[in-house]
Write a protein that holds these residues in place. Structure first.
Motif, PDB file in Angstrom:
ATOM      1  N   ASN A 164      78.701  18.138  33.040  1.00 43.67           N
ATOM      2  CA  ASN A 164      77.786  18.715  34.031  1.00 43.67           C
ATOM      3  C   ASN A 164      78.463  18.882  35.393  1.00 43.67           C
ATOM      4  OD1 ASN A 164      75.184  19.556  33.175  1.00 43.67           O
ATOM      5  ND2 ASN A 164      74.635  17.427  32.752  1.00 43.67           N
ATOM      6  N   ASP A 167      77.806  13.726  31.440  1.00 45.20           N
ATOM      7  CA  ASP A 167      77.889  13.604  32.893  1.00 45.20           C
ATOM      8  C   ASP A 167      79.101  14.355  33.446  1.00 45.20           C
ATOM      9  OD1 ASP A 167      75.586  12.060  32.932  1.00 45.20           O
ATOM     10  OD2 ASP A 167      76.696  10.167  32.778  1.00 45.20           O
ATOM     11  N   ASP A 204      70.841  25.557  40.932  1.00 50.51           N
ATOM     12  CA  ASP A 204      71.210  24.650  39.846  1.00 50.51           C
ATOM     13  C   ASP A 204      70.237  24.740  38.677  1.00 50.51           C
ATOM     14  OD1 ASP A 204      73.589  23.465  40.533  1.00 50.51           O
ATOM     15  OD2 ASP A 204      72.683  21.750  41.557  1.00 50.51           O
ATOM     16  N   TYR A 229      73.274  21.960  32.697  1.00 50.84           N
ATOM     17  CA  TYR A 229      74.328  22.833  32.187  1.00 50.84           C
ATOM     18  C   TYR A 229      74.801  22.306  30.834  1.00 50.84           C
ATOM     19  CZ  TYR A 229      74.381  24.342  37.065  1.00 50.84           C
ATOM     20  OH  TYR A 229      74.019  24.800  38.300  1.00 50.84           O
ATOM     21  N   CYS A 230      74.886  20.985  30.749  1.00 50.20           N
ATOM     22  CA  CYS A 230      75.136  20.307  29.467  1.00 50.20           C
ATOM     23  C   CYS A 230      74.004  19.306  29.275  1.00 50.20           C
ATOM     24  CB  CYS A 230      76.479  19.582  29.484  1.00 50.20           C
ATOM     25  SG  CYS A 230      76.839  18.659  27.964  1.00 50.20           S
ATOM     26  N   CYS A 231      73.448  19.239  28.078  1.00 51.43           N
ATOM     27  CA  CYS A 231      72.400  18.250  27.817  1.00 51.43           C
ATOM     28  C   CYS A 231      72.613  17.625  26.445  1.00 51.43           C
ATOM     29  CB  CYS A 231      71.003  18.872  27.931  1.00 51.43           C
ATOM     30  SG  CYS A 231      70.555  20.011  26.618  1.00 51.43           S
ATOM     31  N   GLN A 236      78.747  22.608  36.897  1.00 51.31           N
ATOM     32  CA  GLN A 236      78.093  22.952  38.163  1.00 51.31           C
ATOM     33  C   GLN A 236      79.075  23.671  39.080  1.00 51.31           C
ATOM     34  OE1 GLN A 236      77.306  19.840  40.995  1.00 51.31           O
ATOM     35  NE2 GLN A 236      75.406  20.781  41.691  1.00 51.31           N
ATOM     36  N   THR A 266      67.660  16.066  36.028  1.00 50.66           N
ATOM     37  CA  THR A 266      69.113  15.952  35.937  1.00 50.66           C
ATOM     38  C   THR A 266      69.670  17.340  35.712  1.00 50.66           C
ATOM     39  OG1 THR A 266      70.945  14.797  34.822  1.00 50.66           O
ATOM     40  CG2 THR A 266      69.164  15.612  33.426  1.00 50.66           C
ATOM     41  N   HIS A 267      70.955  17.505  35.922  1.00 51.43           N
ATOM     42  CA  HIS A 267      71.565  18.805  35.648  1.00 51.43           C
ATOM     43  C   HIS A 267      71.474  19.125  34.155  1.00 51.43           C
ATOM     44  CE1 HIS A 267      73.891  18.336  39.592  1.00 51.43           C
ATOM     45  NE2 HIS A 267      73.145  19.413  39.720  1.00 51.43           N
TER      46      HIS A 267
END
Length: 800
Positions: A597, A594, A625, A685-687, A601, A682-683
Motif C-alpha cells: 500500500n 502494508d 486516496d 490499493y492492496c487489500c 500510494q 485503511t488504504h
C-alpha cells in the motif's frame, strides 16, 4: 507561576510529575463515546516551562464543569499546526482545602438541597479535609444535624460522580493503564472500578474490549490472585474458547482441546501449578452458571451454541411450508419460462431451468456453482419469472410502506450487493441493512418483528458467519421463499462457522449445483484456471502468457518492484486505481499488504502541492486516496468492506469543530471522519483476499511467494483468482502457487450445524432447552466480520 513559598494543593503528588492546574474556559471538542476532549483552561499553577495565562489540554476525560479547578498531569508537547498542547495522562478535580472553598463548593448548584448554612456546618464539623473525609467514609455525614438519610446519600453520590472518576483514573494509571483504556474501564464499572479490580481483575477480560488475558493476569498477580485460583482458571477458559472461535472459526472446542490449551496458557509463567482436574472443575462451574454450554464433550460460547440452534430451528420452520409445491402447474411454469427466454434472448440450460423451477416451487433452495456457471443469470431468471407468475411489478416505486416490494436481494457486503443490483436492475442491500442493524442498539428485525417480503435471495452465502445467519433466519416471516446462493470452494466466513458448507453437507435443503461453464465465449483462461484450482491442479501452461492471464516469475525481494511495474503499465493504458486491485494474504513483511500500500500510494497518488494530506500514526491520507472501510457504521450507511475515495481534507483551523477531517465518498455517499476516527479506514490499493470477497475487479494483481506459505491454501488462492474479471496477473514463485493449490483447507472448522440439521425435528432442540434471548445476542464488538481491522484468521499466523 508557582509560588515556591506558598503551600500548593499538589504537595501530595510526586515532584517529578508534570502538571498544569486551571479552570475551564471553553470546550473545543468532546466525544461522549470515548471521552476524548480538547479544552482551553485558564492556568493558575504549573511546574512546566510555560508562562502563558491560557493553555489547551487534550486527553480522555469527561466534560468538565465551568468555574471549577482541575489538575491535569501529563506532558507539554508541540503540535505541528496548533502549537503547545498539554497531553493529559491522568487528572483530578482540585479539592477545596479551606473553609471558604468548601462552603463555596458544597453550596454550589452541583449539590441539590445543600444550602450555605448546611455547607458551613459540614466545614465546621469536618475541617479543611471535609471533602476527602466524606469520599473515604460517607458515614461521617451522620454527625451533621439535619443531614442524615437521603440528603446525605445524595451529597455523597454527587461527590463520587464528580470526584470518583479522577480517583479511579489516578489508580488505574498506577496499574499501567493509559487514559483511553482507563476511561473504558470506568465506563464499565463506575465507582465500583477499584473494588472490582481488587476482587477479580479477570472480569475485565469478559467486560472491557482491549484487555486480554495477559494483562488481567498481571493485575491478578499484583493482587495475589495466581496459580490455580478459580477466577484465574475461569478467565483462562473463557479466553481460550474465544480465541479458538475468533481465530480459527470454531463454533465449539472439544473439552480435552480446551483443557490442554488452558493448561499451556496458565502454566506458561507459573509452571505446573494448574492441573487438568482444576480446569475441568471450572468448566463445569461455568457451564452451570450459563457462561459456557457443554454438550457431548463439546464446549461452546453460549452465543455460538444458541446461534446454531436458532439456525436449525428456523430453517426447519421455513422448510415445513407446503403451499409452494403445487402453486403453479408445470405447464404454466414452462410457458412462462419460454416467454422469459424470448424476452431476455437467453437459452437456459437444463440445470439452470431446474434451479429456477426449484426456487419458485420450494420454500428454500441452495444454489451453488463456481465462476462462469451462470449463478447471476439464474438469479435474474428467478426474479423475472417470480414477477411474471405472481403478476407483480418489478418497479419498486409501484409499492408503498404498507405494501412493500415483495423481492429482497441481499449480500454480506456492499460491493456484493451492488453487483446483484447491477445484474438484476433491482435494489439490493447488505444483510445488515435489511435487518436494520444500528450498531450498539442491535437489530430492528428479529422473530418478533420479521422482515417484509415474499422472496429473499441471499448471494455470497459463504461469507455469512453463524451469528449473522442466526439473525437472518430468525427474522424470516412465515410465508417466505428463500434462495441461498454461493460458491462452496471460496473462503469461509471471517467469523465463526462454515454456514454454506454445513448446509450443503446436511442435504436437508433442496440443492442445485451449476457445473457447466457458460462464460467460455470470450475464451476466459481465468475461469479455466479457477476450475483447475478447485481440483487441486495448476495447469502446465501457468507460466505461459494468455490474453487475459500471465505469470511473472520473481522472488520475495522483487515483489514490490514487479507489482509497481505491472500497475504502472496498466495505468499507462488508461486504467485507474479503482480498476486495479492488488491482493495479498498477509499484512506484515516485505511483500505484505502494508508495504504494498505504501508503494502503490506513491504510484497512484503521490505527494503533491495540489493534494492535501493528513498523517495518522505512520499512515498518510491524501485527497484522491483509495480507502477501505474496516467497520460497520450503519448511521452513515457505510459497512465493513466498502471501498471509497478521499475527496476532501479539512484542517482544524478551517471549521467550527476545530478538528482535522477527512471526507470519503463511497459511490456518492460522503462520510466524514475526524482524526481519531481514521482507524476505521485503511488504504485499499492492496487489500487482503478476505476483504475482497463478494467483489470483482477489472484487473487483479496477485503476488504469491513462499514467505506466505503458512497462509497459502486452495480456497484462499481460488477466492483471489475468481475476483479477476478481465485480467489476472500472478507474480512470484510458481512453486509457491503449486504448494498452495495442493493444500486443501487444513484448518477444518469445528461446527455442529450439519449434525443438528440432520436430526429429526423432535431431537433438534430438547423441550426443556430454553433459548435465552440475552445469550443469543451477537457480541458484535468481537465479531470479526464487522469489527475486524486489517485482519483475517490467517493473519494470526507469524511470518516464517
Amino acid at each position: 507561576m508557582k509560588d515556591q513559598k506558598q503551600q500548593s494543593s499538589l504537595d501530595l503528588f510526586e515532584e517529578h510529575e508534570k502538571f498544569i492546574k486551571g479552570s475551564h474556559l471553553v470546550t473545543i471538542f468532546h466525544n461522549e463515546s470515548n471521552m476524548y476532549s480538547v479544552v482551553r483552561i485558564r492556568v493558575t499553577e504549573t511546574n512546566v516551562a510555560y508562562d502563558e495565562k491560557e493553555a489547551v489540554v487534550t486527553g480522555y476525560f469527561p466534560r468538565i464543569h465551568e468555574d471549577e479547578t482541575y489538575i491535569f498531569f501529563g506532558q507539554m508537547k508541540e503540535h505541528p499546526r496548533f502549537g503547545l498542547q498539554f497531553h493529559v495522562e491522568h487528572f483530578r478535580k482540585d479539592i477545596p482545602q479551606t473553609r471558604h472553598g468548601i462552603v463555596q463548593y458544597l453550596s454550589s448548584d452541583l449539590f441539590s438541597g445543600i444550602g450555605r448554612k448546611t455547607a458551613e456546618k459540614i466545614a465546621d464539623a469536618l475541617g479543611e479535609n471535609a471533602i476527602s473525609k466524606i469520599l473515604e467514609n460517607p458515614s461521617v455525614l451522620d454527625t451533621i444535624p439535619k443531614l442524615a438519610g437521603d440528603k446525605a446519600k445524595l451529597l455523597y453520590d454527587t461527590l463520587m460522580e464528580h470526584q470518583g472518576l479522577e480517583q479511579v483514573m489516578i489508580a488505574l494509571s498506577q496499574f499501567g493503564f493509559g487514559p483511553q483504556l482507563s476511561m473504558k474501564i470506568y465506563q464499565a464499572y463506575k465507582d465500583q472500578t477499584i473494588e472490582t479490580l481488587q476482587k477479580n481483575p479477570y472480569e475485565l477480560v469478559e467486560t472491557v474490549e482491549g484487555i486480554g488475558f495477559a494483562r488481567a493476569d498481571e493485575l491478578g498477580n499484583h493482587f495475589g490472585i495466581s496459580g490455580n485460583h478459580p477466577d484465574r482458571i475461569r478467565a483462562g477458559c473463557l479466553y481460550m474458547l474465544e480465541q479458538h472461535s475468533m481465530q480459527e472459526g470454531h463454533c465449539y472446542v472439544l473439552e480435552e482441546q480446551l483443557t490442554e490449551a488452558v493448561v499451556r496458557l496458565l502454566n506458561e509463567k507459573q509452571h505446573g501449578l494448574v492441573a487438568e482436574s482444576d480446569i475441568s472443575r471450572e468448566i463445569m462451574q461455568l457451564t452451570e452458571e450459563g457462561k459456557l454450554k457443554a454438550e457431548e464433550g463439546k464446549v461452546y460460547l453460549p452465543s455460538l451454541y444458541f446461534s446454531e440452534q436458532g439456525v436449525v430451528t428456523n430453517i426447519k420452520r421455513v422448510l415445513e411450508q407446503t403451499q409452494y409445491a403445487d402453486q403453479f402447474p408445470e405447464s404454466e411454469f414452462l410457458l412462462a419460462l419460454g416467454e422469459l427466454e424470448d424476452r431476455l434472448k437467453v437459452q437456459y440450460a437444463p440445470s439452470q431451468k431446474e434451479a429456477i423451477q426449484q426456487a419458485l416451487m420450494t420454500p428454500m433452495l441452495l444454489l451453488t456453482g463456481g465462476p462462469g456457471t451462470g449463478k447471476t443469470t439464474v438469479i435474474k431468471g428467478i426474479v423475472e419469472l417470480y414477477a411474471d407468475l405472481h403478476g407483480c411489478s418489478l418497479e419498486p416505486n409501484d409499492y408503498s410502506k404498507d405494501d412493500p416490494f415483495p423481492i429482497m436481494l441481499v449480500a454480506p457486503t456492499g460491493r456484493a450487493a451492488k453487483r446483484m443490483s447491477e445484474a438484476t436492475g433491482l435494489p439490493s442491500l447488505t444483510i445488515h441493512r435489511l435487518l436494520g442493524w444500528n450498531g450498539s442498539e442491535g437489530f430492528q428485525h428479529d422473530e418478533e418483528n420479521p422482515i417484509p417480503g415474499k422472496l429473499l435471495i441471499v448471494d455470497e452465502v459463504s461469507m455469512v458467519d453463524i451469528w449473522l445467519a442466526n439473525q437472518l433466519f430468525k427474522s424470516l416471516p412465515e410465508d417466505i421463499q428463500v434462495v441461498l446462493v454461493g460458491d462452496e470452494d471460496q473462503l469461509p466466513s471471517v467469523g465463526p462457522g462454515q454456514v454454506l458448507k454445513d448446509l450443503l453437507a446436511s442435504s436437508v435443503i433442496p440443492t442445485v449445483q451449476l457445473t457447466d461453464i457458460y462464460r467460455q465465449a470470450d475464451g476466459s483462461s481465468i475461469i479455466e484456471l479457477a476450475h483447475d484450482m478447485k481440483d487441486g491442479v495448476v495447469p502446465a501452461d501457468i507460466s505461459s502468457g494468455q490474453k487475459d492471464r500471465s505469470f511473472i516469475k520473481c522472488g520475495q525481494s522483487q515483489i514490490l518492484d514487479v507489482v509497481k511495474k505491472v500497475c504502472a503499465n496498466a495505468q499507462s493504458k488508461g486504467y485507474t486505481a479503482r480498476d486495479i486491485q492488488v491482493l495479498a494474504p498477509m499484512y506484515r513483511g516485505t511483500a505484505g499488504i502494508d508495504k504494498l500500500n505504501e508503494m502503490l500510494q506513491e504510484l497512484f497518488n503521490p505527494k503533491s502541492e495540489q493534494r492535501r494530506e493528513l498523517s495518522f500514526g505512520d499512515v498518510v491520507y491524501r485527497t484522491g486516496d483509495k480507502v477501505l472501510q474496516l467497520v460497520n457504521q450503519p448511521e452513515s450507511h457505510v459497512f465493513n468492506g466498502d471501498i471509497g475515495e478521499v475527496v476532501s481534507i479539512f484542517y482544524a483551523k478551517e471549521n467550527t469543530e476545530k478538528q482535522d477531517m477527512v471526507i470519503v465518498s463511497f459511490d456518492g455517499n460522503e462520510v466524514t471522519y475526524t482524526k481519531q476516527d481514521l482507524g476505521q479506514i485503511t488504504h485499499a490499493y492492496c487489500c487482503s483476499i478476505h476483504k475482497s470477497q463478494g467483489s470483482e475487479f477489472p484487473i487483479v494483481v496477485l503476488p504469491v511467494v513462499k514467505s506466505y506459505y503458512r497462509m497459502l491454501r486452495r480456497n484462499l488462492l481460488y477466492t483471489a483468482v475468481t475476483r479477476a474479471k478481465r485480467f489476472l496477473i500472478l507474480c512470484g514463485e510458481e512453486e509457491a502457487l503449486k504448494l498452495g493449490v495442493q493444500r486443501a483447507d487444513e484448518m477444518a472448522r469445528q461446527t455442529s450445524l450439519k449434525d443438528r440439521l440432520q436430526m429429526k425435528q423432535s431431537e433438534a432442540l430438547p423441550d426443556d432447552e430454553v433459548i435465552d434471548p440475552v445469550l443469543q445476542e451477537v457480541p458484535f464488538w468481537k465479531d470479526a466480520n464487522i469489527g475486524m481491522e486489517n485482519v483475517s484468521p490467517y493473519d494470526f499466523m507469524d511470518e516464517e
